[in-house]
Design a protein around this motif. Structure first.
Motif, PDB file in Angstrom:
ATOM      1  N   GLY A   1      -4.117   3.573   2.629  1.00  0.00           N
ATOM      2  CA  GLY A   1      -3.042   3.522   1.651  1.00  0.00           C
ATOM      3  C   GLY A   1      -3.372   2.791   0.363  1.00  0.00           C
ATOM      4  O   GLY A   1      -2.520   2.639  -0.505  1.00  0.00           O
ATOM      5  N   ASN A   2      -4.623   2.363   0.201  1.00  0.00           N
ATOM      6  CA  ASN A   2      -5.038   1.678  -1.031  1.00  0.00           C
ATOM      7  C   ASN A   2      -5.228   2.746  -2.113  1.00  0.00           C
ATOM      8  O   ASN A   2      -6.095   3.613  -1.988  1.00  0.00           O
ATOM      9  CB  ASN A   2      -6.344   0.924  -0.770  1.00  0.00           C
ATOM     10  CG  ASN A   2      -6.850   0.186  -1.981  1.00  0.00           C
ATOM     11  OD1 ASN A   2      -6.955   0.745  -3.070  1.00  0.00           O
ATOM     12  ND2 ASN A   2      -7.189  -1.070  -1.793  1.00  0.00           N
TER      13      ASN A   2
ATOM     14  N   ARG B   1       0.856  -1.193   0.000  1.00  0.00           N
ATOM     15  CA  ARG B   1       0.000   0.000   0.000  1.00  0.00           C
ATOM     16  C   ARG B   1       0.889   1.240   0.000  1.00  0.00           C
ATOM     17  O   ARG B   1       2.053   1.177   0.368  1.00  0.00           O
ATOM     18  CB  ARG B   1      -0.888  -0.013   1.235  1.00  0.00           C
ATOM     19  CG  ARG B   1      -1.883  -1.157   1.204  1.00  0.00           C
ATOM     20  CD  ARG B   1      -2.678  -1.217   2.486  1.00  0.00           C
ATOM     21  NE  ARG B   1      -3.470  -2.427   2.516  1.00  0.00           N
ATOM     22  CZ  ARG B   1      -4.788  -2.454   2.628  1.00  0.00           C
ATOM     23  NH1 ARG B   1      -5.455  -1.330   2.758  1.00  0.00           N
ATOM     24  NH2 ARG B   1      -5.439  -3.586   2.635  1.00  0.00           N
ATOM     25  N   LEU B   2       0.311   2.349  -0.399  1.00  0.00           N
ATOM     26  CA  LEU B   2       1.077   3.594  -0.458  1.00  0.00           C
ATOM     27  C   LEU B   2       1.444   4.087   0.935  1.00  0.00           C
ATOM     28  O   LEU B   2       0.675   3.931   1.884  1.00  0.00           O
ATOM     29  CB  LEU B   2       0.256   4.678  -1.170  1.00  0.00           C
ATOM     30  CG  LEU B   2      -0.127   4.416  -2.625  1.00  0.00           C
ATOM     31  CD1 LEU B   2      -0.945   5.584  -3.168  1.00  0.00           C
ATOM     32  CD2 LEU B   2       1.085   4.162  -3.488  1.00  0.00           C
TER      33      LEU B   2
ATOM     34  N   VAL C   1      -8.140  11.267   4.106  1.00  0.00           N
ATOM     35  CA  VAL C   1      -8.109  10.359   2.960  1.00  0.00           C
ATOM     36  C   VAL C   1      -7.204   9.169   3.261  1.00  0.00           C
ATOM     37  O   VAL C   1      -7.566   8.020   2.985  1.00  0.00           O
ATOM     38  CB  VAL C   1      -7.642  11.095   1.684  1.00  0.00           C
ATOM     39  CG1 VAL C   1      -7.350  10.112   0.559  1.00  0.00           C
ATOM     40  CG2 VAL C   1      -8.688  12.105   1.247  1.00  0.00           C
ATOM     41  N   PHE C   2      -6.050   9.419   3.833  1.00  0.00           N
ATOM     42  CA  PHE C   2      -5.118   8.320   4.080  1.00  0.00           C
ATOM     43  C   PHE C   2      -5.663   7.359   5.133  1.00  0.00           C
ATOM     44  O   PHE C   2      -5.561   6.144   4.978  1.00  0.00           O
ATOM     45  CB  PHE C   2      -3.743   8.846   4.502  1.00  0.00           C
ATOM     46  CG  PHE C   2      -2.679   7.793   4.429  1.00  0.00           C
ATOM     47  CD1 PHE C   2      -2.068   7.498   3.225  1.00  0.00           C
ATOM     48  CD2 PHE C   2      -2.322   7.077   5.547  1.00  0.00           C
ATOM     49  CE1 PHE C   2      -1.114   6.504   3.135  1.00  0.00           C
ATOM     50  CE2 PHE C   2      -1.367   6.077   5.481  1.00  0.00           C
ATOM     51  CZ  PHE C   2      -0.759   5.792   4.270  1.00  0.00           C
ATOM     52  N   SER C   3      -6.265   7.890   6.189  1.00  0.00           N
ATOM     53  CA  SER C   3      -6.783   6.997   7.233  1.00  0.00           C
ATOM     54  C   SER C   3      -7.968   6.177   6.718  1.00  0.00           C
ATOM     55  O   SER C   3      -8.095   5.005   7.036  1.00  0.00           O
ATOM     56  CB  SER C   3      -7.167   7.775   8.488  1.00  0.00           C
ATOM     57  OG  SER C   3      -8.285   8.592   8.246  1.00  0.00           O
TER      58      SER C   3
ATOM     59  N   GLU D   1      -7.972   7.346  -4.710  1.00  0.00           N
ATOM     60  CA  GLU D   1      -8.423   8.079  -5.889  1.00  0.00           C
ATOM     61  C   GLU D   1      -9.933   8.281  -5.857  1.00  0.00           C
ATOM     62  O   GLU D   1     -10.427   9.373  -6.139  1.00  0.00           O
ATOM     63  CB  GLU D   1      -8.013   7.336  -7.159  1.00  0.00           C
ATOM     64  CG  GLU D   1      -8.398   8.078  -8.412  1.00  0.00           C
ATOM     65  CD  GLU D   1      -7.887   7.416  -9.678  1.00  0.00           C
ATOM     66  OE1 GLU D   1      -8.345   7.847 -10.760  1.00  0.00           O
ATOM     67  OE2 GLU D   1      -7.062   6.497  -9.606  1.00  0.00           O
ATOM     68  N   ALA D   2     -10.674   7.246  -5.508  1.00  0.00           N
ATOM     69  CA  ALA D   2     -12.137   7.365  -5.452  1.00  0.00           C
ATOM     70  C   ALA D   2     -12.567   8.387  -4.402  1.00  0.00           C
ATOM     71  O   ALA D   2     -13.499   9.164  -4.630  1.00  0.00           O
ATOM     72  CB  ALA D   2     -12.762   6.004  -5.161  1.00  0.00           C
ATOM     73  N   LEU D   3     -11.893   8.392  -3.261  1.00  0.00           N
ATOM     74  CA  LEU D   3     -12.223   9.373  -2.226  1.00  0.00           C
ATOM     75  C   LEU D   3     -11.889  10.793  -2.687  1.00  0.00           C
ATOM     76  O   LEU D   3     -12.672  11.719  -2.469  1.00  0.00           O
ATOM     77  CB  LEU D   3     -11.467   9.060  -0.928  1.00  0.00           C
ATOM     78  CG  LEU D   3     -11.987   7.870  -0.131  1.00  0.00           C
ATOM     79  CD1 LEU D   3     -10.981   7.477   0.953  1.00  0.00           C
ATOM     80  CD2 LEU D   3     -13.343   8.176   0.481  1.00  0.00           C
TER      81      LEU D   3
END
Length: 196
Positions: free
Chosen positions: A79-80, A47-48, A73-75, A85-87
């Motif tokens: 990290g997917n 994951r990122l 966004v990260f939480s 991107e969708a969020l």
């Protein structure tokens, strides 16, 4: 099999999402066979990281993301990159709920499951990201064997993973999407059962 007869100088690239490979996924035997071939190289991408996520967000937004937005966004995405991107494309990121397209993507496998399995997933979602087997049995009113039978389809398609003495969602967004489908009265009933 194609891979056994590949000519020198030919490169074949195969990609797949490993977190979606449930226990009986048809790709599993193919991957096992490929792993036996000495000339096949398998690369697993993690994951990122937060830094990589911030770079992805900056590229998608066309500007450096605010720290509060990036934390949210990260939480939520864990990290997917697909979920990130969708969020990021979904609108009000700091508000509650998921963008409809992401909710539909996350719930695609869940909606294929039997009704009782979906009910148990709703109870698990209200209980938290993870729940012990005994607590989930008490909340749902199912005995051990019926609970196992209800959870087996969800484990088989990798929506739920065994976790310690119980079960957890493969990803927090799965739980969030399932919770969005639980009616308020049912959520209250499940909270009451959990409290008891």
């Amino acid at each position: 099999m194609l891979f056994r007869s590949v000519l020198d100088g030919v490169l074949i690239v195969v990609t797949f999402r490993s977190d979606e490979l449930y226990r009986v996924h048809p790709l599993r035997p193919v991957l096992a066979e490929l792993d036996r071939l000495g000339w096949v190289m398998r690369l697993e991408l993690p994951r990122l990281t937060r830094r990589e996520g911030r770079e992805l967000a900056a590229g998608l937004l066309g500007r450096e993301p605010e720290p509060e937005l990036m934390d949210r966004v990260f939480s939520r995405s864990e990290g997917n990159p697909l979920f990130m991107e969708a969020l990021l494309r979904g609108g009000d990121l700091l508000g509650p709920g998921l963008p409809e397209s992401l909710r539909d993507l996350v719930l695609a496998d869940v909606r294929q499951l039997p009704g009782q399995t979906q009910e148990v997933l709703g109870a698990l979602g209200v209980a938290g990201q993870r729940s012990g087997h005994a607590l989930l049995a008490a909340v749902t009113g199912l005995g051990d064997r019926p609970l196992l039978a209800a959870l087996e389809p969800a484990v088989s398609v990798n929506v739920v993973v065994p976790a310690g003495d119980g079960y957890g969602f493969r990803h927090a967004l799965i739980r969030e999407a399932i919770l969005s489908e639980v009616l308020p009265g049912e959520r209250t009933r499940l909270h009451t059962r959990l409290a008891e």
